[in-house]
Write an enzyme that holds these catalytic residues in place. Structure first.
Site, short mmCIF file in Angstrom:
data_model
loop_
_atom_site.label_atom_id
_atom_site.label_comp_id
_atom_site.label_asym_id
_atom_site.label_seq_id
_atom_site.Cartn_x
_atom_site.Cartn_y
_atom_site.Cartn_z
N LYS A 265 0.85 -1.19 0.00
CA LYS A 265 0.00 0.00 0.00
C LYS A 265 0.88 1.24 0.00
O LYS A 265 1.67 1.45 0.92
CB LYS A 265 -0.92 0.00 1.23
CG LYS A 265 -1.74 1.30 1.39
CD LYS A 265 -2.70 1.24 2.58
CE LYS A 265 -3.37 2.59 2.83
NZ LYS A 265 -4.26 2.59 4.00
N ASP A 270 -2.54 10.14 3.86
CA ASP A 270 -3.95 9.79 3.96
C ASP A 270 -4.67 10.81 4.83
O ASP A 270 -4.66 10.73 6.06
CB ASP A 270 -4.08 8.38 4.57
CG ASP A 270 -5.53 7.92 4.67
OD1 ASP A 270 -6.41 8.61 4.11
OD2 ASP A 270 -5.78 6.88 5.31
N LYS A 277 -10.00 12.90 8.29
CA LYS A 277 -9.59 12.42 9.61
C LYS A 277 -9.49 13.59 10.57
O LYS A 277 -9.08 14.68 10.18
CB LYS A 277 -8.20 11.77 9.52
CG LYS A 277 -8.17 10.40 8.86
CD LYS A 277 -6.77 9.84 8.86
CE LYS A 277 -6.69 8.52 8.11
NZ LYS A 277 -7.39 7.41 8.79
N ASP A 288 1.51 6.06 5.76
CA ASP A 288 0.53 5.17 5.15
C ASP A 288 1.08 4.48 3.89
O ASP A 288 0.36 3.77 3.20
CB ASP A 288 -0.76 5.94 4.85
CG ASP A 288 -2.01 5.08 4.97
OD1 ASP A 288 -1.93 3.99 5.57
OD2 ASP A 288 -3.07 5.50 4.45
N ASP A 347 -12.30 7.24 3.60
CA ASP A 347 -11.10 6.94 4.39
C ASP A 347 -10.72 5.45 4.33
O ASP A 347 -9.65 5.06 4.77
CB ASP A 347 -11.31 7.39 5.84
CG ASP A 347 -10.00 7.55 6.60
OD1 ASP A 347 -8.92 7.51 5.95
OD2 ASP A 347 -10.05 7.71 7.84
N GLU A 349 -9.55 3.80 1.94
CA GLU A 349 -8.97 3.90 0.59
C GLU A 349 -7.95 2.80 0.29
O GLU A 349 -7.74 2.44 -0.87
CB GLU A 349 -8.33 5.28 0.38
CG GLU A 349 -6.88 5.44 0.89
CD GLU A 349 -6.73 5.28 2.40
OE1 GLU A 349 -7.74 5.39 3.12
OE2 GLU A 349 -5.60 5.02 2.86
N ARG A 351 -7.92 -0.47 0.91
CA ARG A 351 -8.49 -1.68 0.31
C ARG A 351 -8.88 -1.45 -1.14
O ARG A 351 -8.88 -2.38 -1.94
CB ARG A 351 -9.70 -2.13 1.15
CG ARG A 351 -10.80 -1.10 1.20
CD ARG A 351 -11.78 -1.34 2.34
NE ARG A 351 -11.16 -1.10 3.65
CZ ARG A 351 -11.79 -1.28 4.81
NH1 ARG A 351 -13.04 -1.69 4.83
NH2 ARG A 351 -11.17 -1.04 5.94
#
Ligand code: BES
Ligand code: MN
Ligand code: ZN
Length: 496
Positions: A265, A270, A277, A288, A347, A349, A351
């Site tokens: 990933k 993020d 967030k 991230d 959020d 994102e 996956r």
């Protein structure tokens, strides 16, 4: 930093600091520590007595030698209880002793290998753990400090007098150094802020690795990502001014019979997207891309160690940002797999981009897919920062990953891929939603990815917890740990 294996006696080793050890509860040092004690006229025994040194794991003592032996100073590090002694203890003791040596301004450090010959730990493993612990303990991220620290250890030598053990020690040291370099590479990449490590930076990093080790690298740009049909990656990247990249780095071995895809990933920041967030949760979100860092770092080690397996490394790299063109909550997006996804939370994102990458890997006909991702806060809540969660459709891969991690001290704990929880992802309008409920979040995140994989054996490592520390540990500074790198290296080496 140089690491070397030297044949010789500990009392003659020329260095600033010599590291020896003591098990908990031992009053009279024996072995190499005893030999040094004798050469110093019993100064170590006397100091142990005077200071009440117990030999607890990571406890240290030091003394100057006045030139009675080759070393100017000696550090005695506690190994803890002999019956609890293992490679974890070796790494920890090594790291603590190395930091102590650095604090004493040592440039040349020599050490005996901790625990070789005791408790059945073989010399190669002991030397690997000693080297890894030392190098990871000394790791620091200082690139952005204008005032650089001047005290740095320049050379680390393992001293061994027994000729018959030298080859094993040397081999263990070599692999320990390769793993430590890879982990440090991942730490650097993750510790860099998001204004430096952009998707483009990750792409350049992959190209550099390809150039260094003769691998093939291809980077897909925003338009190409869309043309490929990666609707999910495109949707996440929409509001980002930094262009996304889909990175493909491939290592080929002439003797390989299998091809494994490793996906990292690569969300370089993020913000959460429109489901923004809150401040506190956003603070660490430059990390991230820790999964991508582990994958790229592992590829460097693969380039050096040349295992007999083909590796297809994939990094979907993007920011997750807000803006007038951001993906809305409720938008329905077509994935590369052909399935439609209702975005119920922008959020979730990770996956999304991993699913498109996994579909791509499957279309390439790989034998296995492994993804490494800072996927869910739920996994951090479940397992804390000391271990990663691992889930998969193939129990064999999961078990081999757990073993691969254990080899160098990365702990993976299996969570169940409980398919009943797929109910959470039911959508009125599309084939599935992306987020669902927070309860069982680590499992639901994994199930989402599985929904896009037809039949290729797959496992997923959720490293959201262990990738970042909010305080220093024995083996890591505060910040990035490089977690996942060693697991992948060992898995791909197949020596797990
Ligand atoms: N990058 C985060 C996960 C994360 C959380 C990593 C904490 C490191 C530390 C991920 O993209 C995310 O935001 N996940 C959401 C999913 C939820 C909306 C279903 C989460 O865990 O809250
Ligand atoms: Mn997120
Ligand atoms: Zn994320």
């Amino acid at each position: 930093m140089q690491v070397v294996t030297v044949r010789g006696s500990v009392t003659e080793a020329l260095c600033d600091v010599l590291i020896v050890n003591l098990f908990e509860g031992v009053k009279r040092p024996g072995g190499a520590t005893g030999a040094v004690d004798q050469a110093l006229g019993g100064a170590i025994s006397a100091l142990i007595e005077r200071e009440g040194f117990e030999g607890k794991l990571g406890e240290t003592l030091d003394l100057t030698t006045g030139g009675a032996i080759g070393a100017s100073r000696v550090i005695i590090v506690g190994l803890g209880k002999a019956d609890a002694f293992d490679a974890d203890a070796i790494r920890k003791a090594s790291a603590v002793a190395a930091r102590r040596a650095r604090n004493l301004s040592a440039r040349r450090v020599a050490s005996i290998i901790h625990g070789a010959g005791i408790g059945g730990i073989d010399p190669a493993l002991a030397s690997r753990a000693t080297t890894l612990g030392t190098l990871l303990g000394l790791y620091k991220f200082t690139r952005l400090k204008t005032d650089k620290p001047t005290r740095e250890v320049e050379e680390f030598a393992i001293i061994e007098k027994d000729e018959s053990k030298l080859a094993a020690i040397e081999a263990g040291m070599r692999i320990g150094k390769t793993v430590a370099d890879a982990v440090s590479f991942a730490r650097d990449l993750t510790n860099e802020p998001a204004n430096v490590v952009t998707p483009g930076y990750l792409a350049e990093t992959a190209r550099t690795i390809a150039g260094e080790f003769g691998m093939e690298c291809r980077v897909f740009e925003r338009e190409e990502i869309a043309e490929l049909g990666m609707g999910l990656l495109t949707a996440v990247a929409r509001a980002s001014a930094e262009p996304p990249k889909f990175i493909r780095l491939e290592y080929k071995s002439p003797n390989a019979t299998r091809r494994i895809a490793v996906i990292g990933k690569g969300v370089t920041f993020d913000s959460g997207g429109l489901n923004l967030k809150p401040g506190d949760s956003m603070a660490a979100m430059k990390d991230d891309m820790g999964g991508a860092a582990a994958v790229l770092a592992a590829m460097r080690a693969v380039g050096e160690l040349k295992p007999e397996v083909n590796v297809l490394a994939l990094v979907p790299a993007t920011e997750n940002m807000i803006g007038g063109n951001a993906t809305h909550v409720g938008d329905v997006i077509r994935a590369l797999s052909g399935k439609t996804v209702e975005i119920d939370n922008t959020d979730a994102e990770g996956r999304l981009i991993l699913s498109d990458a996994a579909t791509y890997a499957e279309s390439e006909g790989v034998d296995e897919i492994i993804d490494v991702a800072t996927l869910t806060g739920a996994c951090v809540v479940a397992l804390g920062r000391g271990m990663a969660g691992v889930l998969g459709s193939d129990q064999g891969i999961v078990e081999r990953l757990i073993k691969a991690g254990a080899k160098d001290g990365e702990k993976l704990w299996q969570l169940p891929l409980h398919t009943d929880y797929l109910d959470n992802l039911k959508s009125e309008t599309a084939d599935m939603k992306n987020a669902g409920s927070r309860e069982g979040g680590a499992i639901i995140g994994a199930l989402f990815i599985k929904n896009h994989i037809k039949g290729t054996p797959w496992a997923h490592i959720d490293v959201a917890g262990p990738v970042t520390l909010d305080r220093e540990s024995a083996l890591s500074t505060k910040g990035s740990t490089g977690f996942g790198t060693a697991t992948l290296v060992n898995y791909l080496l197949g020596n797990s």
